[in-house]
Design a protein around this motif. Structure first.
Motif, PDB file in Angstrom:
ATOM      1  N   ASP A  70      20.829  -6.891 -22.422  1.00  0.00           N
ATOM      2  CA  ASP A  70      20.998  -5.976 -21.297  1.00  0.00           C
ATOM      3  C   ASP A  70      21.522  -4.622 -21.764  1.00  0.00           C
ATOM      4  OD1 ASP A  70      23.482  -7.149 -21.842  1.00  0.00           O
ATOM      5  OD2 ASP A  70      24.081  -7.250 -19.748  1.00  0.00           O
ATOM      6  N   TYR A 107      17.802  -7.369 -15.178  1.00  0.00           N
ATOM      7  CA  TYR A 107      17.856  -8.787 -14.815  1.00  0.00           C
ATOM      8  C   TYR A 107      16.917  -9.609 -15.683  1.00  0.00           C
ATOM      9  CZ  TYR A 107      13.741  -7.274 -12.216  1.00  0.00           C
ATOM     10  OH  TYR A 107      12.532  -6.729 -11.875  1.00  0.00           O
ATOM     11  N   ARG A 108      17.110 -10.920 -15.624  1.00  0.00           N
ATOM     12  CA  ARG A 108      16.231 -11.858 -16.321  1.00  0.00           C
ATOM     13  C   ARG A 108      16.254 -13.194 -15.585  1.00  0.00           C
ATOM     14  NH1 ARG A 108      19.614 -13.367 -21.821  1.00  0.00           N
ATOM     15  NH2 ARG A 108      21.431 -14.206 -20.775  1.00  0.00           N
ATOM     16  N   SER A 114      22.442  -8.402 -14.676  1.00  0.00           N
ATOM     17  CA  SER A 114      23.406  -7.841 -15.622  1.00  0.00           C
ATOM     18  C   SER A 114      24.505  -7.082 -14.885  1.00  0.00           C
ATOM     19  CB  SER A 114      22.693  -6.882 -16.575  1.00  0.00           C
ATOM     20  OG  SER A 114      23.635  -6.121 -17.313  1.00  0.00           O
ATOM     21  N   TRP A 172      15.301  -9.156 -21.019  1.00  0.00           N
ATOM     22  CA  TRP A 172      15.792  -8.489 -19.816  1.00  0.00           C
ATOM     23  C   TRP A 172      14.763  -7.494 -19.298  1.00  0.00           C
ATOM     24  CZ3 TRP A 172      20.442  -9.685 -17.549  1.00  0.00           C
ATOM     25  CH2 TRP A 172      21.303 -10.495 -18.297  1.00  0.00           C
TER      26      TRP A 172
END
Length: 88
Positions: A59, A29-30, A11, A38
């Motif tokens: 996010d 993040y993902r 993100s 996320w």
């Protein structure tokens, strides 16, 4: 990158955060292409990581939870050796 390694989407809300003279690295993040939510992670100066158990739909929600934690519990809670933040 090896073909078996997952691609991570980071993100733009991630970055370095300093409060009360303490600096941490905020990572939101993902997995790219996955619909798993996320992850919120904070890394302190000793490279100790605090990761929230729950995933966040956006996010922005992850960032808002980080800010809530800072405002209500303080950045010291995220430092190595301290208790993990309460997760909602």
């Amino acid at each position: 990158m090896a073909s078996g390694d997952p691609e991570i989407e980071v993100s733009p809300l991630s970055g370095t955060v300093t409060r009360d003279g303490v600096t941490v690295e905020l990572a939101i993040y993902r997995m790219a292409g996955a619909n798993e939510g996320w992850t919120l992670e904070v890394v302190d100066a000793t490279n100790t990581s605090t990761v929230w158990d729950d995933r966040f739909e956006t996010d922005d929600e992850a960032s808002a939870e980080f800010q809530r934690c800072l405002d209500e519990e303080g950045i010291e809670l995220l430092l190595a050796g301290d208790v993990a933040p309460s997760l909602h």
